[in-house]
Design a protein around this motif. Sequence first.
Motif, PDB file in Angstrom:
ATOM      1  N   THR A  60       0.818  -1.213   0.000  1.00 55.82           N
ATOM      2  CA  THR A  60       0.000   0.000   0.000  1.00 55.82           C
ATOM      3  C   THR A  60       0.849   1.260   0.000  1.00 55.82           C
ATOM      4  OG1 THR A  60      -0.156  -0.133   2.419  1.00 55.82           O
ATOM      5  CG2 THR A  60      -1.937  -1.121   1.139  1.00 55.82           C
ATOM      6  N   THR A  61       1.922   1.291   0.805  1.00 57.70           N
ATOM      7  CA  THR A  61       2.715   2.515   0.919  1.00 57.70           C
ATOM      8  C   THR A  61       3.645   2.752  -0.262  1.00 57.70           C
ATOM      9  OG1 THR A  61       4.425   1.352   2.181  1.00 57.70           O
ATOM     10  CG2 THR A  61       2.654   2.415   3.433  1.00 57.70           C
ATOM     11  N   GLU A  62       4.018   1.680  -0.978  1.00 55.51           N
ATOM     12  CA  GLU A  62       4.969   1.841  -2.079  1.00 55.51           C
ATOM     13  C   GLU A  62       4.374   1.504  -3.441  1.00 55.51           C
ATOM     14  OE1 GLU A  62       8.561  -0.254  -1.340  1.00 55.51           O
ATOM     15  OE2 GLU A  62       8.841   0.576   0.677  1.00 55.51           O
ATOM     16  N   ARG A  63       3.090   1.237  -3.491  1.00 54.54           N
ATOM     17  CA  ARG A  63       2.483   0.836  -4.754  1.00 54.54           C
ATOM     18  C   ARG A  63       2.680   1.899  -5.833  1.00 54.54           C
ATOM     19  NH1 ARG A  63      -1.125  -2.751  -6.860  1.00 54.54           N
ATOM     20  NH2 ARG A  63      -1.358  -3.843  -4.868  1.00 54.54           N
ATOM     21  N   LYS A  64       2.683   3.175  -5.451  1.00 53.76           N
ATOM     22  CA  LYS A  64       2.802   4.236  -6.447  1.00 53.76           C
ATOM     23  C   LYS A  64       4.168   4.220  -7.146  1.00 53.76           C
ATOM     24  CE  LYS A  64       4.180   7.599  -2.920  1.00 53.76           C
ATOM     25  NZ  LYS A  64       3.829   8.880  -2.264  1.00 53.76           N
ATOM     26  N   TRP A  72       5.639   1.350  -8.058  1.00 50.52           N
ATOM     27  CA  TRP A  72       5.750   0.137  -8.842  1.00 50.52           C
ATOM     28  C   TRP A  72       5.525   0.437 -10.316  1.00 50.52           C
ATOM     29  CZ3 TRP A  72       2.462  -3.803  -5.531  1.00 50.52           C
ATOM     30  CH2 TRP A  72       3.077  -3.922  -4.266  1.00 50.52           C
ATOM     31  N   ASN A  73       6.203  -0.296 -11.151  1.00 53.12           N
ATOM     32  CA  ASN A  73       6.076  -0.125 -12.593  1.00 53.12           C
ATOM     33  C   ASN A  73       6.020  -1.507 -13.224  1.00 53.12           C
ATOM     34  OD1 ASN A  73       6.264   0.503 -15.314  1.00 53.12           O
ATOM     35  ND2 ASN A  73       7.711   2.185 -14.989  1.00 53.12           N
TER      36      ASN A  73
END
Length: 215
Positions: free
Chosen positions: A174-178, A180-181
């Motif tokens: 949730t905290t690092e999903r943004k 992800w690529n």
Amino acid sequence: MGAASLYGAGPSAAAPAQPEKPLGLGTPATPEEIAGWDIDVRPDGMGLPPGKGTATQGEAIFLEQCAACHGDFAEGRDRWPVLAGGHGSLKADRPEKTIGSYWESASTVFDYVRRAMPFGNAQSLSNDELYAVTAFLLNMNDVIKDPEFELNQGNFTSIRMPNADGFYDDDRETTERKFWNAEACMKNCKTEVAVTGQAAILDVTPDSKSAPSVD
């Protein structure tokens, strides 16, 4: 014969035939066999066996079975792991990650000793001996104050470790999903690579022959 047809990798290769019936290999595991492997203990007490023991009882067992590596007071011998002490050291450059300073749950002590100790003679301790050794280690870390306190299946989960609040669930989804690529970068990803830090080498396996041998 070409590799494609040999391994079925060609574009027109048929899918491998599935067996129509069991191969008849092995036998179903019996409840007794499953119980022999299913010995993990969770922080909520699930998996704890019946038993009891005090730190006083555990000291005698520890001195006989464990002190050759871990020292008489769990302080560590030579470069074998230190199990006691280290309180307040987690923010230091060389933290002592002992049972009392770092471990989150008392079940970790019981579970690990049950599965892997004593060194070279794992799973040789009875349930009562496991409770006693666990109580001794917790007493050496000032988690259990009274050496005559009887640790057992019923009160085990009441034991609270000093660093119980020092852990949290992995929330990267949730905290690092943004960050992800889905498409990995294959070129021109980073123009410069620099070493920003170095890890200290902390060997824990002793060079001396003071520890018990493993046949």
